[in-house]
Design a protein around this motif. Structure first.
Motif, PDB file in Angstrom:
ATOM      1  N   LEU A 354     -23.947  -5.692  22.945  1.00 50.34           N
ATOM      2  CA  LEU A 354     -22.630  -5.779  22.310  1.00 50.34           C
ATOM      3  C   LEU A 354     -22.494  -7.043  21.472  1.00 50.34           C
ATOM      4  CD1 LEU A 354     -20.393  -4.458  25.221  1.00 50.34           C
ATOM      5  CD2 LEU A 354     -20.656  -3.396  22.965  1.00 50.34           C
ATOM      6  N   VAL A 355     -23.006  -8.148  21.968  1.00 54.22           N
ATOM      7  CA  VAL A 355     -22.944  -9.394  21.205  1.00 54.22           C
ATOM      8  C   VAL A 355     -23.790  -9.290  19.941  1.00 54.22           C
ATOM      9  CG1 VAL A 355     -23.575 -11.837  21.227  1.00 54.22           C
ATOM     10  CG2 VAL A 355     -22.412 -10.830  23.195  1.00 54.22           C
ATOM     11  N   MET A 356     -24.964  -8.681  20.045  1.00 55.88           N
ATOM     12  CA  MET A 356     -25.834  -8.550  18.879  1.00 55.88           C
ATOM     13  C   MET A 356     -25.256  -7.590  17.846  1.00 55.88           C
ATOM     14  SD  MET A 356     -28.323 -10.627  18.986  1.00 55.88           S
ATOM     15  CE  MET A 356     -29.412  -9.936  17.749  1.00 55.88           C
ATOM     16  N   ILE A 357     -24.586  -6.537  18.300  1.00 59.65           N
ATOM     17  CA  ILE A 357     -23.951  -5.611  17.360  1.00 59.65           C
ATOM     18  C   ILE A 357     -22.947  -6.354  16.484  1.00 59.65           C
ATOM     19  CG2 ILE A 357     -22.247  -3.727  17.238  1.00 59.65           C
ATOM     20  CD1 ILE A 357     -23.790  -2.346  19.486  1.00 59.65           C
ATOM     21  N   ASP A 358     -22.217  -7.288  17.068  1.00 61.64           N
ATOM     22  CA  ASP A 358     -21.247  -8.072  16.298  1.00 61.64           C
ATOM     23  C   ASP A 358     -21.927  -8.812  15.157  1.00 61.64           C
ATOM     24  OD1 ASP A 358     -18.946  -9.496  15.490  1.00 61.64           O
ATOM     25  OD2 ASP A 358     -19.403 -11.128  16.871  1.00 61.64           O
ATOM     26  N   HIS A 359     -23.144  -9.276  15.359  1.00 62.48           N
ATOM     27  CA  HIS A 359     -23.815 -10.120  14.368  1.00 62.48           C
ATOM     28  C   HIS A 359     -24.643  -9.331  13.360  1.00 62.48           C
ATOM     29  CE1 HIS A 359     -22.670 -13.979  16.060  1.00 62.48           C
ATOM     30  NE2 HIS A 359     -22.905 -13.479  17.255  1.00 62.48           N
ATOM     31  N   MET A 360     -24.711  -8.031  13.494  1.00 62.88           N
ATOM     32  CA  MET A 360     -25.511  -7.231  12.575  1.00 62.88           C
ATOM     33  C   MET A 360     -24.655  -6.767  11.394  1.00 62.88           C
ATOM     34  SD  MET A 360     -27.709  -4.980  15.332  1.00 62.88           S
ATOM     35  CE  MET A 360     -28.813  -4.246  14.120  1.00 62.88           C
ATOM     36  N   PHE A 361     -25.113  -7.053  10.183  1.00 64.20           N
ATOM     37  CA  PHE A 361     -24.430  -6.633   8.950  1.00 64.20           C
ATOM     38  C   PHE A 361     -22.995  -7.136   8.876  1.00 64.20           C
ATOM     39  CE2 PHE A 361     -27.674  -3.371   9.793  1.00 64.20           C
ATOM     40  CZ  PHE A 361     -28.471  -3.582   8.669  1.00 64.20           C
ATOM     41  N   GLY A 362     -22.759  -8.340   9.347  1.00 61.49           N
ATOM     42  CA  GLY A 362     -21.449  -8.959   9.228  1.00 61.49           C
ATOM     43  C   GLY A 362     -20.727  -9.034  10.558  1.00 61.49           C
ATOM     44  N   ASP A 363     -20.340 -10.274  10.950  1.00 60.15           N
ATOM     45  CA  ASP A 363     -19.611 -10.448  12.214  1.00 60.15           C
ATOM     46  C   ASP A 363     -18.114 -10.302  11.990  1.00 60.15           C
ATOM     47  OD1 ASP A 363     -18.897 -12.791  10.951  1.00 60.15           O
ATOM     48  OD2 ASP A 363     -20.005 -14.112  12.301  1.00 60.15           O
ATOM     49  N   VAL A 364     -17.335 -10.607  13.018  1.00 61.15           N
ATOM     50  CA  VAL A 364     -15.883 -10.438  12.952  1.00 61.15           C
ATOM     51  C   VAL A 364     -15.284 -11.229  11.795  1.00 61.15           C
ATOM     52  CG1 VAL A 364     -13.709 -10.905  14.145  1.00 61.15           C
ATOM     53  CG2 VAL A 364     -15.607  -9.863  15.392  1.00 61.15           C
ATOM     54  N   ASP A 365     -15.626 -12.498  11.686  1.00 60.75           N
ATOM     55  CA  ASP A 365     -15.063 -13.347  10.630  1.00 60.75           C
ATOM     56  C   ASP A 365     -15.399 -12.801   9.243  1.00 60.75           C
ATOM     57  OD1 ASP A 365     -13.986 -15.017  12.526  1.00 60.75           O
ATOM     58  OD2 ASP A 365     -15.634 -16.449  12.449  1.00 60.75           O
ATOM     59  N   TYR A 366     -16.631 -12.371   9.068  1.00 60.38           N
ATOM     60  CA  TYR A 366     -17.051 -11.846   7.769  1.00 60.38           C
ATOM     61  C   TYR A 366     -16.237 -10.611   7.390  1.00 60.38           C
ATOM     62  CZ  TYR A 366     -19.861  -9.415   4.287  1.00 60.38           C
ATOM     63  OH  TYR A 366     -20.270  -8.751   3.161  1.00 60.38           O
ATOM     64  N   HIS A 367     -16.090  -9.678   8.325  1.00 59.79           N
ATOM     65  CA  HIS A 367     -15.413  -8.424   7.994  1.00 59.79           C
ATOM     66  C   HIS A 367     -13.903  -8.588   7.865  1.00 59.79           C
ATOM     67  CE1 HIS A 367     -18.581  -5.466   7.646  1.00 59.79           C
ATOM     68  NE2 HIS A 367     -19.217  -6.083   8.629  1.00 59.79           N
ATOM     69  N   ILE A 368     -13.327  -9.548   8.558  1.00 62.05           N
ATOM     70  CA  ILE A 368     -11.906  -9.841   8.326  1.00 62.05           C
ATOM     71  C   ILE A 368     -11.710 -10.333   6.896  1.00 62.05           C
ATOM     72  CG2 ILE A 368     -10.014 -11.410   8.896  1.00 62.05           C
ATOM     73  CD1 ILE A 368     -10.888 -11.242  11.810  1.00 62.05           C
ATOM     74  N   ALA A 369     -12.534 -11.271   6.469  1.00 59.99           N
ATOM     75  CA  ALA A 369     -12.439 -11.800   5.106  1.00 59.99           C
ATOM     76  C   ALA A 369     -12.712 -10.699   4.078  1.00 59.99           C
ATOM     77  CB  ALA A 369     -13.425 -12.945   4.924  1.00 59.99           C
ATOM     78  N   ARG A 370     -13.664  -9.834   4.384  1.00 60.41           N
ATOM     79  CA  ARG A 370     -13.989  -8.748   3.452  1.00 60.41           C
ATOM     80  C   ARG A 370     -12.838  -7.748   3.363  1.00 60.41           C
ATOM     81  NH1 ARG A 370     -17.328  -3.925   2.923  1.00 60.41           N
ATOM     82  NH2 ARG A 370     -18.442  -4.102   0.930  1.00 60.41           N
ATOM     83  N   TYR A 371     -12.202  -7.469   4.490  1.00 59.16           N
ATOM     84  CA  TYR A 371     -11.064  -6.543   4.491  1.00 59.16           C
ATOM     85  C   TYR A 371      -9.928  -7.099   3.630  1.00 59.16           C
ATOM     86  CZ  TYR A 371      -7.518  -3.331   6.245  1.00 59.16           C
ATOM     87  OH  TYR A 371      -6.539  -2.368   6.325  1.00 59.16           O
ATOM     88  N   VAL A 372      -9.673  -8.390   3.753  1.00 65.04           N
ATOM     89  CA  VAL A 372      -8.624  -9.025   2.948  1.00 65.04           C
ATOM     90  C   VAL A 372      -8.949  -8.909   1.460  1.00 65.04           C
ATOM     91  CG1 VAL A 372      -7.510 -11.225   2.389  1.00 65.04           C
ATOM     92  CG2 VAL A 372      -7.893 -10.584   4.781  1.00 65.04           C
ATOM     93  N   ALA A 373     -10.203  -9.191   1.098  1.00 66.50           N
ATOM     94  CA  ALA A 373     -10.610  -9.130  -0.291  1.00 66.50           C
ATOM     95  C   ALA A 373     -10.493  -7.711  -0.844  1.00 66.50           C
ATOM     96  CB  ALA A 373     -12.050  -9.630  -0.441  1.00 66.50           C
ATOM     97  N   LEU A 374     -10.888  -6.726  -0.036  1.00 63.34           N
ATOM     98  CA  LEU A 374     -10.791  -5.329  -0.464  1.00 63.34           C
ATOM     99  C   LEU A 374      -9.337  -4.891  -0.583  1.00 63.34           C
ATOM    100  CD1 LEU A 374     -13.656  -3.908   1.758  1.00 63.34           C
ATOM    101  CD2 LEU A 374     -13.632  -3.828  -0.740  1.00 63.34           C
ATOM    102  N   SER A 375      -8.470  -5.412   0.288  1.00 68.81           N
ATOM    103  CA  SER A 375      -7.050  -5.085   0.227  1.00 68.81           C
ATOM    104  C   SER A 375      -6.453  -5.547  -1.099  1.00 68.81           C
ATOM    105  CB  SER A 375      -6.296  -5.728   1.389  1.00 68.81           C
ATOM    106  OG  SER A 375      -6.770  -5.259   2.626  1.00 68.81           O
ATOM    107  N   LYS A 376      -6.852  -6.741  -1.537  1.00 70.24           N
ATOM    108  CA  LYS A 376      -6.356  -7.263  -2.819  1.00 70.24           C
ATOM    109  C   LYS A 376      -6.895  -6.409  -3.974  1.00 70.24           C
ATOM    110  CE  LYS A 376      -5.980 -12.031  -1.186  1.00 70.24           C
ATOM    111  NZ  LYS A 376      -6.508 -13.420  -1.304  1.00 70.24           N
ATOM    112  N   GLU A 377      -8.124  -5.940  -3.806  1.00 72.63           N
ATOM    113  CA  GLU A 377      -8.722  -5.111  -4.836  1.00 72.63           C
ATOM    114  C   GLU A 377      -8.001  -3.760  -4.936  1.00 72.63           C
ATOM    115  OE1 GLU A 377     -13.103  -3.080  -5.715  1.00 72.63           O
ATOM    116  OE2 GLU A 377     -12.957  -4.888  -4.476  1.00 72.63           O
ATOM    117  N   ALA A 378      -7.547  -3.255  -3.777  1.00 73.55           N
ATOM    118  CA  ALA A 378      -6.863  -1.959  -3.754  1.00 73.55           C
ATOM    119  C   ALA A 378      -5.421  -2.047  -4.216  1.00 73.55           C
ATOM    120  CB  ALA A 378      -6.917  -1.382  -2.333  1.00 73.55           C
ATOM    121  N   ALA A 379      -4.839  -3.239  -4.152  1.00 74.10           N
ATOM    122  CA  ALA A 379      -3.417  -3.410  -4.486  1.00 74.10           C
ATOM    123  C   ALA A 379      -3.140  -3.176  -5.978  1.00 74.10           C
ATOM    124  CB  ALA A 379      -2.987  -4.812  -4.090  1.00 74.10           C
TER     125      ALA A 379
END
Length: 379
Positions: A354-379
């Motif tokens: 479970l810990v390793m899954i978090d670190h594969m292809f982007g961890d929590v911090d990375y995907h939170i930041a990416r979600y925010v960036a995509l939200s601005k792109e969708a707005a």
């Protein structure tokens, strides 16, 4: 949205669950992880015979499914069994890119993948790239009718066992540009290619790969030159959906093991499951797992939508899988006490995965930041 499986998917889910229950034990998994291959070739063949690999490819590509919900159904069961066979590396990543971009001759490899006789790997991540999938410094220079590849790839899943590598390289542009990326099919024994394989803490294997003047023909180019980024992004999104689904299965097993332990372990002459504080903590775990499951269902349902819709839903699912997966892992270990840290007890192995899954292809911090960036792109 219909949250129930189709009859065919439910039958497939039950078949995979039975195979894993009958043949996958923790001891056998750990023994296979210590081999040079990193997994059991016998079990991989059994999965192929069952049709589990083919379920990840569309009928047009010779498979039996290929939809996002087929991915979630299979990987949830793989998570329950803590399976370390290379579904992610071979079928989702390597096979997925060939299915997305390959011509008829290149797609012929998929038949061997589905049969379980061909291993693939996606050699993409680099020592300096971290989670930025567009950061590629490996170069592809034209030479005659082909290309010469130079560079280094890091933490390549299944890289040591792969018969064929899908290698990303930069044909043009700067190191961080999305434009300019190309993909090449490179045999694992190509001249100038060296591999150093090693086990990771969760029982999988990865490899460091160097390409020193590796020469490939024009027929090795996968898709158009310098136009690979959209396919790379989509396949990585599919990998994150698979990982989030795997996390659900692993979380549920860790939860069930913890509940069973709370029902039997006594302290001060009382079963510890009667302590209200522990009951409240387990109630939180139960609710959080269902939240993670809902996000996975949402991501699978939106996967075939627009790019922004797909990427936002996948980043949300991967964020919750990482955040809640870590919560479940920590709670399971704390409530079990010292026994959870022993090699022979399964819950610790689920926690590591479970810990390793978090670190594969982007961890929590990375995907939170990416979600925010995509939200601005969708707005």
């Amino acid at each position: 949205m219909n949250f129930t499986h189709t009859e065919e998917r439910q039958l497939f889910k039950d078949s995979v669950a039975r195979l894993i229950a009958d043949t996958h034990t923790l001891d056998a998994r750990n023994k296979a992880a210590r081999t040079d291959l990193g997994f059991s070739a016998e079990k991989w063949a059994q999965f192929a015979e069952l049709g589990a690999i083919g379920a990840l490819f569309s009928e047009d590509d010779g498979g039996f499914g290929g939809a996002a919900f087929d991915v979630t159904v299979l990987f949830e069961e793989l998570g329950r069994g803590l399976v370390n066979e290379p579904f992610l590396a071979t079928a989702i990543l390597g096979g997925g890119l060939i299915a997305e971009l390959g011509n008829a001759d290149q797609k012929a490899v998929i038949e061997e993948v589905i049969a379980g006789t061909k291993q693939l790997a996606f050699a993409h991540g680099e020592p300096k790239s971290r989670y930025d999938a567009s950061h590629v410094e490996t170069t592809a220079k034209k030479s005659g009718d082909g290309y010469v590849l130079n560079g280094a790839k890091a933490v390549v899943l299944n890289g040591g066992a792969a018969d064929l590598l899908v290698v990303s390289a930069r044909s043009s542009g700067a190191a961080w540009d999305e434009d300019g990326l190309s993909l090449f099919l490179v045999p694992g024994d190509a001249a100038g290619l060296s591999r150093t394989s090693y086990p990771s803490i969760d029982g999988l294997h990865a490899a460091e790969i160097r390409l020193d003047n590796v020469t490939v023909g024009a027929d090795a180019l996968l898709g158009g030159e310098a136009k690979a980024w959209p396919a790379i992004e989509k396949v990585i999104a599919r990998a994150n959906l698979a990982l989030a689904s795997e996390a659900i299965g692993a979380m549920e097993v860790a939860r069930d093991m913890t509940i069973e332990y709370l029902k039997t372990r006594k302290q001060f002459g009382v079963v510890i499951g009667k302590f209200q504080a522990l009951q409240h903590r387990m109630a939180t775990v139960l609710l959080e797992i269902e939240q993670a499951r809902s996000s996975v269902i949402n991501a699978a349902g939106r996967f075939d939508g627009s790019r922004v819709e797909r990427e936002m839903a996948v980043s949300a699912a991967k964020t919750l899988a990482g955040k809640i997966g870590r919560l479940v892992a920590e709670e399971a270990i704390q409530m079990h006490g010292g026994i959870a840290m022993t090699w022979e007890y399964a819950v610790g192995h689920f926690a590591k995965r479970l810990v390793m899954i978090d670190h594969m292809f982007g961890d929590v911090d990375y995907h939170i930041a990416r979600y925010v960036a995509l939200s601005k792109e969708a707005a």
